[in-house]
Scaffold this active site. Structure first.
Site, PDB file in Angstrom:
ATOM      1  CB  ILE A  14      -0.986  -0.002   1.200  1.00  0.00           C
ATOM      2  CG1 ILE A  14      -2.036   1.097   1.029  1.00  0.00           C
ATOM      3  CG2 ILE A  14      -0.242   0.167   2.522  1.00  0.00           C
ATOM      4  CD1 ILE A  14      -2.932   0.917  -0.164  1.00  0.00           C
ATOM      5  CE  LYS A  90      -8.320   0.216   3.586  1.00  0.00           C
ATOM      6  NZ  LYS A  90      -8.633  -1.200   3.454  1.00  0.00           N
ATOM      7  CG  ASP A 168      -7.801  -4.648   4.019  1.00  0.00           C
ATOM      8  OD1 ASP A 168      -7.122  -4.139   4.920  1.00  0.00           O
ATOM      9  OD2 ASP A 168      -7.617  -4.423   2.810  1.00  0.00           O
TER      10      ASP A 168
END
Length: 308
Positions: A14, A90, A168
């Site tokens: 990510i 997040k 997720d």
């Protein structure tokens, strides 16, 4: 305004796919260091840990934490104790209690903290929120289905406790819905499909409603192949609003209102720069609370083992 010196904690998928390009294109931030025991970036000072990075770059102003959730609480606490602004990828923590502890510490230290729900920065979200604010809502349908093998290849942590499984990506949908609906809603029931060799669900069906008993149905699935589905439909007194393609396309009553290139992470970093400059925090745990409720109320059903 001079650029904000930022350090990146965790240089995984990510971070490479989203955070690094967003920071590189931002006029507000300058990446000066990374903390990752396994990865270094050419031309950037690299450290094996956040503690080493904080010692090595004492003038660092902010950190973005992109490590797996079970590591984020201790790392964010350390950064806040050193007076740094903190961005949390997040979800902002493994538990609600962890995030509440961090929020309290950030307030005591006067350090900005940002629970960064990137999907809220999709192009159509703000306009959808404004349109829905003045209308009676009759029904909401959420369909968020994608291929885990594409988005999380080799990431076994997602199937362990705290990894959240299908939540997720599902939490991205919840972050949008909690942003665009004008009032709170509550989980009524849930079915969680858990592979026999995993601890977290690969699919989930959720039923919510608000205080007026407006039905909200959500279907999350990590087994999607082919085209991916990231859609939210809201039926109102004035027709249907649809946010599709993860929020990049907005259709109201059959008319395309907006269709734009996705710039979630650059917009997210623009907002973080405003928080750092203004010395304020933005910490909303509503999406994480809904996921916690699903694990609390959800009926678990064992399904076939997941084999990558």
């Amino acid at each position: 305004m001079s650029s904000i010196d930022i350090g990146l904690v965790g240089v995984g998928k990510i971070a490479r796919d989203q955070h690094l390009p967003a920071i590189d294109s931002s006029p507000d931030f300058r990446l000066v260091a990374t903390a990752d025991p396994y990865t270094r970036l050419e031309g950037i000072d690299g450290y094996d840990s956040l503690a080493a990075m904080l010692d090595g770059v004492p003038d660092l102003q902010a950190v973005a934490i992109c490590t797996p959730t079970h590591l984020r609480h201790s790392q964010a606490r350390l950064a806040l104790e050193h007076g740094k602004a903190v961005l949390l990828e997040k979800p902002p923590g493994a538990t609600l209690s962890e995030v509440e502890d961090l929020e309290a510490l950030a307030e005591r230290r006067g350090c900005p903290m940002f629970a960064a729900w990137h999907s809220r920065f999709a192009p159509g979200v703000a306009q959808a929120r404004e349109w829905l604010a003045e209308r009676e809502i009759h029904r909401i349908e959420i369909e968020w289905k994608e291929d885990v093998r594409v988005w999380h290849p080799g990431q076994a942590w997602i199937w362990e406790p705290g990894g959240m499984g299908v939540f997720d990506p599902g939490i991205n949908a919840l972050s949008i819905v909690t942003e665009i609906l004008p009032q709170p809603f509550f989980l009524r029931s849930a079915r969680l499909a858990v592979p026999s060799n995993c601890q977290t669900p690969i699919a989930a069906e959720l039923a919510f409603s608000d205080a007026q008993e407006t039905p909200i149905q959500a279907a999350f699935d990590f087994r999607q192949t082919g085209p991916q589905t990231w859609d939210i439909h809201v039926d109102t007194e004035d027709g249907r609003l649809s946010l599709t393609q993860g929020g990049s396309r907005l259709v109201i009553d059959g008319q395309v209102v907006l269709e734009a290139e996705e710039r979630e992470y650059p917009e997210m970093y623009d907002h973080f720069a405003e928080l750092v400059t203004g010395r304020v925090s933005d910490v909303d745990v509503a999406p994480l609370r809904h996921v916690a409720d699903a694990f609390l109320l959800g009926r678990r059903e064992t399904v076939d083992a997941f084999v990558e």
